[in-house]
Scaffold this motif. Structure first.
Motif, PDB file in Angstrom:
ATOM      1  N   GLY A  81       0.801  -1.230   0.000  1.00  0.00           N
ATOM      2  CA  GLY A  81       0.000   0.000   0.000  1.00  0.00           C
ATOM      3  C   GLY A  81       0.826   1.268   0.000  1.00  0.00           C
ATOM      4  N   VAL A  82       2.144   1.125  -0.153  1.00  0.00           N
ATOM      5  CA  VAL A  82       3.018   2.292  -0.024  1.00  0.00           C
ATOM      6  C   VAL A  82       2.873   3.301  -1.158  1.00  0.00           C
ATOM      7  CG1 VAL A  82       4.784   1.222   1.411  1.00  0.00           C
ATOM      8  CG2 VAL A  82       4.881   0.925  -1.074  1.00  0.00           C
ATOM      9  N   TYR A  83       2.378   2.842  -2.315  1.00  0.00           N
ATOM     10  CA  TYR A  83       2.181   3.768  -3.441  1.00  0.00           C
ATOM     11  C   TYR A  83       0.681   3.920  -3.744  1.00  0.00           C
ATOM     12  CZ  TYR A  83       7.190   2.875  -4.230  1.00  0.00           C
ATOM     13  OH  TYR A  83       8.554   2.756  -4.080  1.00  0.00           O
ATOM     14  N   GLY A  84      -0.140   3.883  -2.676  1.00  0.00           N
ATOM     15  CA  GLY A  84      -1.582   4.005  -2.865  1.00  0.00           C
ATOM     16  C   GLY A  84      -2.212   2.627  -3.054  1.00  0.00           C
ATOM     17  N   LYS A  85      -3.554   2.631  -3.156  1.00  0.00           N
ATOM     18  CA  LYS A  85      -4.293   1.360  -3.239  1.00  0.00           C
ATOM     19  C   LYS A  85      -4.146   0.757  -4.629  1.00  0.00           C
ATOM     20  CE  LYS A  85      -8.952  -0.103  -1.829  1.00  0.00           C
ATOM     21  NZ  LYS A  85      -8.512  -1.490  -1.795  1.00  0.00           N
ATOM     22  N   LYS A  86      -3.965  -0.565  -4.699  1.00  0.00           N
ATOM     23  CA  LYS A  86      -3.772  -1.220  -6.003  1.00  0.00           C
ATOM     24  C   LYS A  86      -4.880  -2.242  -6.258  1.00  0.00           C
ATOM     25  CE  LYS A  86      -0.062   1.115  -6.578  1.00  0.00           C
ATOM     26  NZ  LYS A  86      -0.119   2.289  -7.415  1.00  0.00           N
ATOM     27  N   ASP A  87      -5.155  -2.469  -7.558  1.00  0.00           N
ATOM     28  CA  ASP A  87      -6.172  -3.442  -7.971  1.00  0.00           C
ATOM     29  C   ASP A  87      -5.483  -4.815  -8.064  1.00  0.00           C
ATOM     30  OD1 ASP A  87      -7.667  -5.165  -9.550  1.00  0.00           O
ATOM     31  OD2 ASP A  87      -8.427  -3.571 -10.862  1.00  0.00           O
ATOM     32  N   LEU A  88      -5.909  -5.744  -7.215  1.00  0.00           N
ATOM     33  CA  LEU A  88      -5.209  -7.040  -7.128  1.00  0.00           C
ATOM     34  C   LEU A  88      -5.370  -7.890  -8.381  1.00  0.00           C
ATOM     35  CD1 LEU A  88      -5.672  -8.186  -3.420  1.00  0.00           C
ATOM     36  CD2 LEU A  88      -3.774  -6.965  -4.492  1.00  0.00           C
ATOM     37  N   ASP A  89      -6.537  -7.788  -9.055  1.00  0.00           N
ATOM     38  CA  ASP A  89      -6.718  -8.571 -10.295  1.00  0.00           C
ATOM     39  C   ASP A  89      -5.749  -8.066 -11.360  1.00  0.00           C
ATOM     40  OD1 ASP A  89      -8.678 -10.070  -9.164  1.00  0.00           O
ATOM     41  OD2 ASP A  89     -10.298  -8.738  -9.824  1.00  0.00           O
ATOM     42  N   GLU A  90      -5.631  -6.750 -11.447  1.00  0.00           N
ATOM     43  CA  GLU A  90      -4.709  -6.172 -12.432  1.00  0.00           C
ATOM     44  C   GLU A  90      -3.267  -6.524 -12.060  1.00  0.00           C
ATOM     45  OE1 GLU A  90      -5.144  -5.013 -15.287  1.00  0.00           O
ATOM     46  OE2 GLU A  90      -3.278  -3.926 -15.749  1.00  0.00           O
ATOM     47  N   PHE A  91      -2.969  -6.549 -10.767  1.00  0.00           N
ATOM     48  CA  PHE A  91      -1.619  -6.914 -10.333  1.00  0.00           C
ATOM     49  C   PHE A  91      -1.304  -8.348 -10.784  1.00  0.00           C
ATOM     50  CE2 PHE A  91       1.754  -8.326  -7.569  1.00  0.00           C
ATOM     51  CZ  PHE A  91       2.583  -7.219  -7.493  1.00  0.00           C
ATOM     52  N   ALA A  92      -2.290  -9.243 -10.643  1.00  0.00           N
ATOM     53  CA  ALA A  92      -2.090 -10.645 -11.056  1.00  0.00           C
ATOM     54  C   ALA A  92      -1.853 -10.714 -12.567  1.00  0.00           C
ATOM     55  CB  ALA A  92      -3.306 -11.480 -10.667  1.00  0.00           C
ATOM     56  N   ARG A  93      -2.629  -9.948 -13.333  1.00  0.00           N
ATOM     57  CA  ARG A  93      -2.417  -9.931 -14.810  1.00  0.00           C
ATOM     58  C   ARG A  93      -1.014  -9.412 -15.116  1.00  0.00           C
ATOM     59  NH1 ARG A  93      -8.021  -8.705 -14.796  1.00  0.00           N
ATOM     60  NH2 ARG A  93      -7.699  -6.480 -14.521  1.00  0.00           N
ATOM     61  N   MET A  94      -0.580  -8.405 -14.355  1.00  0.00           N
ATOM     62  CA  MET A  94       0.744  -7.824 -14.583  1.00  0.00           C
ATOM     63  C   MET A  94       1.845  -8.884 -14.356  1.00  0.00           C
ATOM     64  SD  MET A  94       3.604  -6.609 -12.893  1.00  0.00           S
ATOM     65  CE  MET A  94       3.152  -6.400 -11.170  1.00  0.00           C
ATOM     66  N   VAL A  95       1.730  -9.645 -13.266  1.00  0.00           N
ATOM     67  CA  VAL A  95       2.762 -10.657 -12.960  1.00  0.00           C
ATOM     68  C   VAL A  95       2.769 -11.739 -14.051  1.00  0.00           C
ATOM     69  CG1 VAL A  95       3.439 -12.487 -11.335  1.00  0.00           C
ATOM     70  CG2 VAL A  95       2.794 -10.221 -10.477  1.00  0.00           C
ATOM     71  N   ARG A  96       1.575 -12.186 -14.476  1.00  0.00           N
ATOM     72  CA  ARG A  96       1.529 -13.230 -15.521  1.00  0.00           C
ATOM     73  C   ARG A  96       2.134 -12.720 -16.823  1.00  0.00           C
ATOM     74  NH1 ARG A  96      -3.370 -14.867 -12.756  1.00  0.00           N
ATOM     75  NH2 ARG A  96      -4.587 -13.428 -14.009  1.00  0.00           N
ATOM     76  N   ARG A  97       1.839 -11.451 -17.136  1.00  0.00           N
ATOM     77  CA  ARG A  97       2.393 -10.850 -18.370  1.00  0.00           C
ATOM     78  C   ARG A  97       3.924 -10.734 -18.246  1.00  0.00           C
ATOM     79  NH1 ARG A  97       2.597 -10.781 -23.319  1.00  0.00           N
ATOM     80  NH2 ARG A  97       2.908  -8.810 -24.401  1.00  0.00           N
ATOM     81  N   ALA A  98       4.386 -10.419 -17.066  1.00  0.00           N
ATOM     82  CA  ALA A  98       5.843 -10.328 -16.855  1.00  0.00           C
ATOM     83  C   ALA A  98       6.478 -11.681 -17.166  1.00  0.00           C
ATOM     84  CB  ALA A  98       6.137  -9.905 -15.410  1.00  0.00           C
ATOM     85  N   TYR A  99       5.848 -12.743 -16.690  1.00  0.00           N
ATOM     86  CA  TYR A  99       6.367 -14.098 -16.948  1.00  0.00           C
ATOM     87  C   TYR A  99       6.385 -14.365 -18.464  1.00  0.00           C
ATOM     88  CZ  TYR A  99       6.284 -19.186 -17.316  1.00  0.00           C
ATOM     89  OH  TYR A  99       6.543 -20.486 -17.675  1.00  0.00           O
ATOM     90  N   GLU A 100       5.289 -14.010 -19.145  1.00  0.00           N
ATOM     91  CA  GLU A 100       5.242 -14.228 -20.612  1.00  0.00           C
ATOM     92  C   GLU A 100       6.359 -13.467 -21.316  1.00  0.00           C
ATOM     93  OE1 GLU A 100       0.381 -14.373 -20.901  1.00  0.00           O
ATOM     94  OE2 GLU A 100       1.445 -12.745 -21.909  1.00  0.00           O
ATOM     95  N   LEU A 101       6.679 -12.289 -20.782  1.00  0.00           N
ATOM     96  CA  LEU A 101       7.697 -11.452 -21.440  1.00  0.00           C
ATOM     97  C   LEU A 101       9.119 -11.809 -21.008  1.00  0.00           C
ATOM     98  CD1 LEU A 101       5.864  -7.998 -21.380  1.00  0.00           C
ATOM     99  CD2 LEU A 101       6.241  -9.502 -23.344  1.00  0.00           C
ATOM    100  N   GLY A 102       9.249 -12.853 -20.209  1.00  0.00           N
ATOM    101  CA  GLY A 102      10.598 -13.358 -19.896  1.00  0.00           C
ATOM    102  C   GLY A 102      11.164 -12.914 -18.567  1.00  0.00           C
ATOM    103  N   VAL A 103      10.364 -12.246 -17.732  1.00  0.00           N
ATOM    104  CA  VAL A 103      10.879 -11.871 -16.404  1.00  0.00           C
ATOM    105  C   VAL A 103      11.004 -13.146 -15.568  1.00  0.00           C
ATOM    106  CG1 VAL A 103      10.363 -10.618 -14.258  1.00  0.00           C
ATOM    107  CG2 VAL A 103       9.877  -9.550 -16.479  1.00  0.00           C
TER     108      VAL A 103
END
Ligand SMILES: NC(=O)c1ccc[n+]([C@@H]2O[C@H](COP(=O)([O-])OP(=O)(O)OC[C@H]3O[C@@H](n4cnc5c(N)ncnc54)[C@H](OP(=O)(O)O)[C@@H]3O)[C@@H](O)[C@H]2O)c1
Length: 388
Positions: free
Chosen positions: A23-45
């Protein structure tokens, strides 16, 4: 995505962190966060950083990566008990590791990092506990986080830390003086965090930006006074360099971090797919030596100006009465303490207990806090001027 080999780990040069889930940078949307992590994996992170102290971040990350756990590396941290209170005693390290494993839903942690220093526990004891976790297969490697340089050197002498976690961006460059040379000397990997300068180098933050309640940038010294103005000038220059390569400011900020010797991974903390996709584009290209050199010349002028201005600001805060509003007084003292430590105006070891005292006052009722804040101001003024 490019990769760096660190012992047996093939680390993506752009990594993704979960600090925003605290919460240090304000409130975040957890579903979008999950999509972000999966996309990171697809992109080779391959490198994902979290901590037992980032709220529910370990459980959230563990669930998201369950299907591709063995393809990625999870780095987490140990040591924070609550707030500024640390415990790295062997019993606590071993217990905390079991708890992190359970929250992450995994049998092993790829990189277990000492989060902050615990002066009460000898380094030998911490290393002993970490080595026994390696021997039992619960962790693959260990590293160190926000520690003073001499403590990091001690860890490197006594044990075999893989990495040093450090704040490093074009806006926050102090790690280059001691920590990067230390990494090179001891063969440790530098893992840089806040590589977009907590957002300031992305071109989305301008003078007068208002952060929501709970966002640490309301207090973070980088976003106050002359440090903020300096960071905005740096951000302007980063954007200018990027335009020459058709890259965004965030991508250029990340590429600059990756150009620093010993850095193997630039961690960034996006909370949505679009920021993630942009930041991944910090990998795979390089700023030319010529552009790095002229940017370096600009930074040395900026360093000299900032050093002068921030020392004047600390003396100004500590030599006049604090604002009547306790929150404004608190913010000024956070700025003065952090800046005095970073600018070498007093010893870090001397200042840490005072900082802990100050943090404990953040939520104290106004009148009680006012007297204590002023007492802290006087003691700090004495430290900075060299008096006992
Ligand atoms: N910060 C620390 O004190 C610290 C300490 C130790 C370890 N770490 C680790 O390092 C990771 C990275 O550090 P950080 O989270 O401070 O990184 P950061 O990327 O420098 O800062 C994150 C902030 O920048 C914004 N941002 C990132 N990319 C952006 C883009 N392309 N455009 C616009 N805004 C952008 C994010 O906004 P959105 O949320 O809108 O995307 C968020 O507010 C952490 O998550 C953590 O795992 C951090």
């Amino acid at each position: 995505m490019r990769y760096n080999q660190c012992r047996d780990l093939r680390v993506s040069e752009v990594g993704v962190g979960c600090y925003s889930l605290a919460g240090v940078y304000g409130k975040k949307d957890l579903d979008e966060f999950a999509r972000m992590v999966r996309r990171a994996y697809e992109l080779g992170v391959t490198f994902f950083d979290t901590a037992d102290a980032y709220g529910d971040a370990e459980s959230i990350l563990g669930k998201i990566v369950r299907d591709f756990r063995s393809d990625i590396y999870i780095a987490t941290k140990v040591g924070v008990v609550s707030g500024a209170s640390m415990d790295l005693s062997p019993a606590r390290v071993k217990r905390a590791c079991e708890e992190s494993l359970a929250r992450l839903g995994t049998d092993y942690i790829d990189l277990y990092q000492v989060h902050f220093d615990d002066p009460k526990t000898p380094v030998e004891d911490v290393v002993g506990a970490l080595e026994s976790l390696v021997a039992s297969g619960k962790i693959r490697h260990y590293g160190v986080g926000h520690l003073p340089a001499d403590k990091i050197a001690r860890y490197a002498e006594v044990g075999r830390p893989l990495s040093v976690l450090m704040e490093l961006s074009a806006a926050t460059r102090d790690a280059r003086a001691k920590l990067l040379p230390l990494c090179r000397e001891h063969g440790m990997a530098a893992i840089a965090f806040s590589t977009t300068g907590r957002g300031i180098l992305t071109g989305t933050i301008r003078e007068g930006h208002v952060f929501p309640d709970g966002d640490i940038r309301q207090y973070d010294p980088l976003f106050q006074r002359e440090q903020f103005r300096s960071a905005l000038r740096v951000a302007g220059r980063v954007a200018e360099v990027g335009r020459r390569y058709g890259k965004t400011p965030a991508q250029t900020a990340i590429a600059w971090v990756l150009a620093q010797p010993a850095v193997v991974c630039a961690l960034t903390g996006p909370s949505n797919v679009s920021h993630l996709e942009e930041n991944v584009g910090g990998s795979g290209w390089r700023i030319s030596n010529e552009d790095l050199a002229s940017f370096e010349a600009f930074l040395s002028e900026e360093d000299a100006r900032l050093d002068r201005e921030r020392k004047e600001a600390v003396v100004g805060i500590l030599s006049s009465p604090l604002p009547a509003d306790p929150q404004a007084a608190f913010k000024d003292l956070v700025y003065a303490i952090d800046t005095a430590a970073v600018a070498g105006m007093c010893a870090e070891a001397q200042i840490v207990p005072v900082f802990e005292e100050l943090l404990a006052l953040q939520k104290a009722p106004g009148e009680q806090a006012a007297g204590k804040l002023d007492d802290i101001r006087r003691r700090l003024a004495a430290m900075v001027s060299g008096r006992p």
